[in-house]
Design a protein around this motif. Sequence first.
Motif, PDB file in Angstrom:
ATOM      1  N   LYS A  56     -19.407   1.457 -10.262  1.00 53.70           N
ATOM      2  CA  LYS A  56     -19.631   0.418  -9.396  1.00 53.70           C
ATOM      3  C   LYS A  56     -19.174  -1.123  -9.737  1.00 53.70           C
ATOM      4  N   ASP A  57     -18.957  -1.024 -11.209  1.00 53.76           N
ATOM      5  CA  ASP A  57     -18.301  -2.324 -11.798  1.00 53.76           C
ATOM      6  C   ASP A  57     -17.035  -2.490 -11.189  1.00 53.76           C
ATOM      7  N   ASN A  58     -16.074  -1.642 -10.769  1.00 53.35           N
ATOM      8  CA  ASN A  58     -14.786  -1.654 -10.086  1.00 53.35           C
ATOM      9  C   ASN A  58     -15.009  -2.154  -8.814  1.00 53.35           C
ATOM     10  N   TRP A  59     -13.856  -3.109  -8.353  1.00 49.91           N
ATOM     11  CA  TRP A  59     -13.906  -3.513  -7.248  1.00 49.91           C
ATOM     12  C   TRP A  59     -12.622  -3.394  -6.410  1.00 49.91           C
ATOM     13  N   VAL A  60     -12.572  -3.580  -5.136  1.00 52.71           N
ATOM     14  CA  VAL A  60     -11.345  -3.694  -4.469  1.00 52.71           C
ATOM     15  C   VAL A  60     -11.212  -5.196  -3.898  1.00 52.71           C
ATOM     16  N   ASP A  61      -9.942  -5.580  -4.112  1.00 49.19           N
ATOM     17  CA  ASP A  61      -9.635  -7.072  -4.036  1.00 49.19           C
ATOM     18  C   ASP A  61      -8.800  -6.966  -2.651  1.00 49.19           C
ATOM     19  N   GLU A  62      -9.744  -7.215  -1.659  1.00 50.45           N
ATOM     20  CA  GLU A  62      -9.388  -7.021  -0.207  1.00 50.45           C
ATOM     21  C   GLU A  62      -8.654  -8.231   0.291  1.00 50.45           C
ATOM     22  N   GLU A  63      -8.536  -9.119  -0.529  1.00 47.51           N
ATOM     23  CA  GLU A  63      -7.857 -10.657  -0.386  1.00 47.51           C
ATOM     24  C   GLU A  63      -6.118 -10.232  -0.480  1.00 47.51           C
ATOM     25  N   ARG A  64      -5.972  -9.144  -1.308  1.00 52.46           N
ATOM     26  CA  ARG A  64      -4.755  -9.034  -1.480  1.00 52.46           C
ATOM     27  C   ARG A  64      -3.889  -7.709  -1.464  1.00 52.46           C
ATOM     28  N   TRP A  65      -2.761  -7.764  -0.869  1.00 59.33           N
ATOM     29  CA  TRP A  65      -1.970  -6.309  -0.484  1.00 59.33           C
ATOM     30  C   TRP A  65      -0.953  -6.229  -1.714  1.00 59.33           C
ATOM     31  N   LEU A  66      -0.803  -4.746  -1.821  1.00 58.48           N
ATOM     32  CA  LEU A  66       0.291  -4.373  -2.816  1.00 58.48           C
ATOM     33  C   LEU A  66       1.346  -3.237  -2.040  1.00 58.48           C
ATOM     34  N   ALA A  67       2.499  -3.462  -2.164  1.00 55.79           N
ATOM     35  CA  ALA A  67       3.537  -2.290  -1.664  1.00 55.79           C
ATOM     36  C   ALA A  67       3.655  -1.693  -2.673  1.00 55.79           C
ATOM     37  N   VAL A  68       3.508  -0.177  -2.546  1.00 55.42           N
ATOM     38  CA  VAL A  68       3.661   0.946  -3.358  1.00 55.42           C
ATOM     39  C   VAL A  68       4.892   1.788  -2.909  1.00 55.42           C
ATOM     40  N   GLU A  69       5.934   1.783  -3.727  1.00 56.16           N
ATOM     41  CA  GLU A  69       6.843   2.818  -3.507  1.00 56.16           C
ATOM     42  C   GLU A  69       7.097   4.020  -4.215  1.00 56.16           C
ATOM     43  N   PHE A  70       7.133   5.223  -3.600  1.00 51.96           N
ATOM     44  CA  PHE A  70       7.063   6.429  -4.420  1.00 51.96           C
ATOM     45  C   PHE A  70       8.551   6.950  -4.519  1.00 51.96           C
ATOM     46  N   PRO A  78      17.244  23.376 -10.654  1.00 50.85           N
ATOM     47  CA  PRO A  78      17.537  23.710  -9.073  1.00 50.85           C
ATOM     48  C   PRO A  78      16.349  23.532  -8.169  1.00 50.85           C
ATOM     49  N   TRP A  79      15.671  22.395  -8.280  1.00 42.08           N
ATOM     50  CA  TRP A  79      14.381  21.953  -7.487  1.00 42.08           C
ATOM     51  C   TRP A  79      14.524  21.026  -6.566  1.00 42.08           C
ATOM     52  N   SER A  80      13.967  21.050  -5.460  1.00 38.99           N
ATOM     53  CA  SER A  80      14.047  20.024  -4.427  1.00 38.99           C
ATOM     54  C   SER A  80      12.646  19.265  -4.597  1.00 38.99           C
ATOM     55  N   PHE A  81      12.594  17.995  -4.848  1.00 36.79           N
ATOM     56  CA  PHE A  81      11.390  17.384  -5.105  1.00 36.79           C
ATOM     57  C   PHE A  81      11.262  16.153  -4.506  1.00 36.79           C
ATOM     58  N   LYS A  82      10.205  15.819  -3.663  1.00 32.06           N
ATOM     59  CA  LYS A  82       9.965  14.710  -2.780  1.00 32.06           C
ATOM     60  C   LYS A  82       8.718  14.283  -2.702  1.00 32.06           C
ATOM     61  N   SER A  83       8.430  12.857  -2.428  1.00 32.77           N
ATOM     62  CA  SER A  83       7.243  12.347  -2.117  1.00 32.77           C
ATOM     63  C   SER A  83       6.977  12.671  -0.534  1.00 32.77           C
ATOM     64  N   LEU A  84       6.131  12.762  -0.135  1.00 35.57           N
ATOM     65  CA  LEU A  84       5.902  13.382   1.395  1.00 35.57           C
ATOM     66  C   LEU A  84       5.526  12.100   2.160  1.00 35.57           C
ATOM     67  N   GLN A  85       5.226  10.707   1.276  1.00 30.70           N
ATOM     68  CA  GLN A  85       5.009   9.475   1.633  1.00 30.70           C
ATOM     69  C   GLN A  85       5.929   8.507   0.624  1.00 30.70           C
ATOM     70  N   THR A  86       6.796   7.635   1.441  1.00 30.21           N
ATOM     71  CA  THR A  86       7.701   6.988   0.598  1.00 30.21           C
ATOM     72  C   THR A  86       7.228   5.731   0.010  1.00 30.21           C
ATOM     73  N   ILE A 167       6.315   3.965  -8.374  1.00 31.29           N
ATOM     74  CA  ILE A 167       5.805   4.844  -9.182  1.00 31.29           C
ATOM     75  C   ILE A 167       6.778   6.217  -9.023  1.00 31.29           C
ATOM     76  N   SER A 168       7.105   6.638 -10.092  1.00 36.33           N
ATOM     77  CA  SER A 168       8.578   7.436  -9.995  1.00 36.33           C
ATOM     78  C   SER A 168       8.305   8.742 -11.138  1.00 36.33           C
ATOM     79  N   TYR A 169       8.411   9.886 -10.424  1.00 39.41           N
ATOM     80  CA  TYR A 169       8.322  11.152 -11.362  1.00 39.41           C
ATOM     81  C   TYR A 169       9.581  11.811 -11.384  1.00 39.41           C
ATOM     82  N   THR A 170       9.995  12.368 -12.334  1.00 38.41           N
ATOM     83  CA  THR A 170      11.244  13.073 -12.708  1.00 38.41           C
ATOM     84  C   THR A 170      10.574  14.438 -13.417  1.00 38.41           C
TER      85      THR A 170
END
Length: 183
Positions: A56-70, A78-86, A167-170
């Motif tokens: 409950k001590d954590n809070w959401v800063d609703e005044e601020r926006w972050l763009a997150v790229e994946f 020999p794998w295909s790997f992707k984020s379903l949301q970019t 945020i990137s995963y390899t």
Amino acid sequence: MGMINSNPKANVLMLKKLFIFTLIMFAFGYALVPFYEKFCEVTGINNLLNPDVLSKDNWVDEERWLAVEFDANARGLPWSFKSLQTNARIHPGEPITVMYEITNNSDREIAGQAIPSYSPRYLEKHLKKLECFCFTKQVLKPKETRQMPVQFVIDPSLPVEINTVTISYTFFELPEGVNVIKK
């Protein structure tokens, strides 16, 4: 014909050397555990959350926006790997779940491990992962496709001048018989 060393002094000396070598290797193996934990802490790998991260001590800063790229990559696999949301637009402190899809395009079973990386580099101090496929080794059967979630929160203490993060995963192949140590 080969000669057998029947010199007792040479045999005792060899036995002592082998015993010392065994002790050194045991000590080295024992020392790897704290070294691995420190390495994971510094790099942000296996950043498991404590149950109180979403208290409950954590809070959401609703005044601020972050763009997150994946981003998703597979190196030497020999794998295909992707984020379903970019990308996503979130408030700091807001939990988010993103799905990734991976396919083994080969005719053999392969084990891999995902290694995360972040931009800006110090993002790992503010990124709290609740669930991630990067915590464990992934084994895919031939032609298998799997969807895997990443659930995380970006702490509102992230400096206000930061408004875009990546945020990137390899995935890398794990040699046969190698297991990933989990915290």
